[in-house]
Write a protein that holds these residues in place. Structure first.
Motif, mmCIF file in Angstrom:
data_model
loop_
_atom_site.group_PDB
_atom_site.id
_atom_site.type_symbol
_atom_site.label_atom_id
_atom_site.label_comp_id
_atom_site.label_asym_id
_atom_site.label_seq_id
_atom_site.Cartn_x
_atom_site.Cartn_y
_atom_site.Cartn_z
ATOM 1 N N ARG A 158 6.161 -1.033 -3.649
ATOM 2 C CA ARG A 158 4.865 -1.560 -3.215
ATOM 3 C C ARG A 158 4.740 -3.063 -3.491
ATOM 4 O O ARG A 158 4.042 -3.770 -2.777
ATOM 5 C CB ARG A 158 3.729 -0.814 -3.913
ATOM 6 C CG ARG A 158 2.349 -1.205 -3.402
ATOM 7 C CD ARG A 158 1.250 -0.382 -4.033
ATOM 8 N NE ARG A 158 1.110 -0.667 -5.449
ATOM 9 C CZ ARG A 158 0.141 -0.155 -6.210
ATOM 10 N NH1 ARG A 158 -0.734 0.688 -5.685
ATOM 11 N NH2 ARG A 158 0.064 -0.451 -7.490
ATOM 12 N N VAL B 68 8.241 -1.904 5.938
ATOM 13 C CA VAL B 68 7.914 -0.513 5.625
ATOM 14 C C VAL B 68 9.115 0.174 4.994
ATOM 15 O O VAL B 68 10.254 0.008 5.445
ATOM 16 C CB VAL B 68 7.493 0.252 6.898
ATOM 17 C CG1 VAL B 68 7.167 1.707 6.559
ATOM 18 C CG2 VAL B 68 6.295 -0.412 7.565
ATOM 19 N N LYS C 237 0.846 -1.194 0.000
ATOM 20 C CA LYS C 237 0.000 0.000 0.000
ATOM 21 C C LYS C 237 0.876 1.236 0.000
ATOM 22 O O LYS C 237 1.878 1.305 0.715
ATOM 23 C CB LYS C 237 -0.901 -0.024 1.243
ATOM 24 C CG LYS C 237 -1.888 1.110 1.344
ATOM 25 C CD LYS C 237 -2.722 0.938 2.602
ATOM 26 C CE LYS C 237 -3.743 2.037 2.774
ATOM 27 N NZ LYS C 237 -4.534 1.869 4.020
ATOM 28 N N LEU D 146 4.082 -1.640 3.177
ATOM 29 C CA LEU D 146 3.680 -0.240 3.237
ATOM 30 C C LEU D 146 4.781 0.658 2.702
ATOM 31 O O LEU D 146 5.947 0.508 3.071
ATOM 32 C CB LEU D 146 3.360 0.143 4.690
ATOM 33 C CG LEU D 146 2.831 1.556 4.942
ATOM 34 C CD1 LEU D 146 1.480 1.763 4.268
ATOM 35 C CD2 LEU D 146 2.725 1.822 6.440
#
Length: 415
Positions: A251, A167, A136, A256
């Motif tokens: 992504r 992340v 995302k 994330l």
């Protein structure tokens, strides 16, 4: 239907073959220089740029510019060793039969002219159809000013990583990058500039992109950080199309991708150069367009709210498809009066655009100052602060106390 073709390279044989075939392909211009060919395609709105010289392949930024204007790019290969990773570029052998060449080019041109279809939309549709393999992209945006956008982006990324998510945090602010400062990183190399150079080379290797970033340990978790440019004068190094492609690649490999972007979205006037003039605010626009979720940070006072309303009006005028979620930051009685949440909600309902308000973050200036001074996020410097609790809630995380033992951070450049 005829298809206009601009040929790049001194290959008279290819031009003669196309003209003698007398099909749908029509050569409108033959160019010996890349800049001349790009300008010809953009001004004459050619259907196809046919690259017949391996030494004159345009950079990916110009290729994306052409495809964004509806011009297909075709690269004729002398031999298989010339094959290079050029996304969305049709690569064909130079000895291909003219009937096959025309068929492939026609199909490519038609695919570019499908209404409401773009590489960005295709990527986002693919992300929605395959949620198990796609992460995302979340960006933090605001009106001009300093409403705390970078602080929220950093701590949002850290809190998500603390839950076990992979992340990557990218500082894409082309005016005043600050993520590296807030983490105590003195990085003059500008990871985002390196990332753009990697993408413009045609590579989508995640290992090369990872190596350009710093791996930062926060508590017992790690966050991969792409530091921003240390001086605003270096903004031309952060190219919009390259950074967008990089975010889409990240992504595919991370849960994330968090981006901190500049506030300005107004594009410069198009000047009469041989090619399109660089756009300083293009990074912000491209990131907003490719994001799965947009948080707009609004400073909760009589200055921040009118600025935010004007910024959203400008966004809706130019990009009505984008729907940012509103976060009121630095909420306090001193700036909003008694019952600040209620007053802010009433003011926004009365004067603000129809966008969802998803958070009210308290004004904890002492904690934020201590965080910047220590070069540490709230997870380390103030794990039980109310501001951190609200940020965790914003990220969909239930509030839980951290272990009492603090883990010292270590910074390393990933190999």
């Amino acid at each position: 239907m005829s298809i206009s073709v601009v040929v790049l390279g001194d290959k008279e044989s290819i031009v003669r073959e196309i003209e003698s075939y007398q099909g749908e392909l029509i050569v409108t211009r033959v160019c010996s220089e890349t800049a001349e060919a790009i300008a010809a395609c953009l001004t004459a709105i050619a259907d196809v740029l046919l690259i017949a010289d391996a030494q004159q392949v345009p950079p990916m930024e110009q290729i994306e510019e052409l495809m964004g204007n509806g011009t297909a790019v075709v690269y004729l290969l002398e031999n298989s060793t010339e094959l290079s990773p050029l996304p969305d570029v049709l690569q064909l052998p130079v000895d291909i039969a003219m009937s096959d060449l025309e068929e492939r080019i026609t199909a490519t041109v038609h695919s570019l002219k499908i209404p409401e279809s773009s590489p960005i939309d295709d990527q986002r549709s693919a992300g929605k159809s395959e949620p198990s393999t796609q992460g995302k992209i979340v960006c933090f945006w605001s009106a001009p000013g300093s409403p705390g956008r970078s602080t929220l982006a950093l701590n949002y990324a850290v809190e998500a990583a603390a839950t076990g998510k992979s992340v990557v945090l990218l500082d894409a602010d082309t005016y005043a990058a600050s993520i590296s400062i807030q983490l105590g990183l003195m990085d003059e190399s500008a990871s985002v500039a390196q990332i753009c150079r990697i993408m413009d080379s045609g590579s989508t290797d995640i290992n090369r992109l990872n190596a350009a970033c710093s791996l930062v340990q926060v508590g017992d978790t790690t966050v991969r950080v792409g530091t921003g440019i240390p001086r605003s004068s270096r903004w031309p190094e952060v190219r919009a199309s390259a950074l967008r492609r990089a975010a889409l690649v990240f992504r595919e490999h991370y849960d994330l991708v968090v981006l901190d972007i500049a506030p300005h979205i107004a594009m410069d006037e198009q000047l009469s150069f041989d090619t399109q003039a660089p756009q300083r605010n293009a990074v912000t626009v491209e990131v907003l367009r490719c994001s799965d979720e947009i948080f707009m940070v609004v400073q909760s006072d009589s200055i921040g709210i009118p600025r935010a309303i004007r910024a959203i009006d400008e966004l809706e005028e130019n990009h009505p498809e984008l729907r940012p979620k509103i976060i009121f930051n630095r909420v306090s009685v001193s700036s909003s009066g008694r019952s600040p949440k209620r007053r802010l909600s009433e003011a926004w309902d009365r004067f603000g655009p129809m966008h969802d308000v998803v958070g009210f973050l308290p004004n904890d200036s002492a904690v934020c100052s201590a965080s910047v001074l220590a070069g540490s996020p709230l997870l380390e410097i103030a794990p039980k602060s109310s501001l951190r609790t609200e940020i965790r809630s914003l990220a969909g995380i239930k509030s839980t106390d951290l272990p009492k033992n603090r883990i010292t951070r270590r910074f390393s450049k990933s190999a």
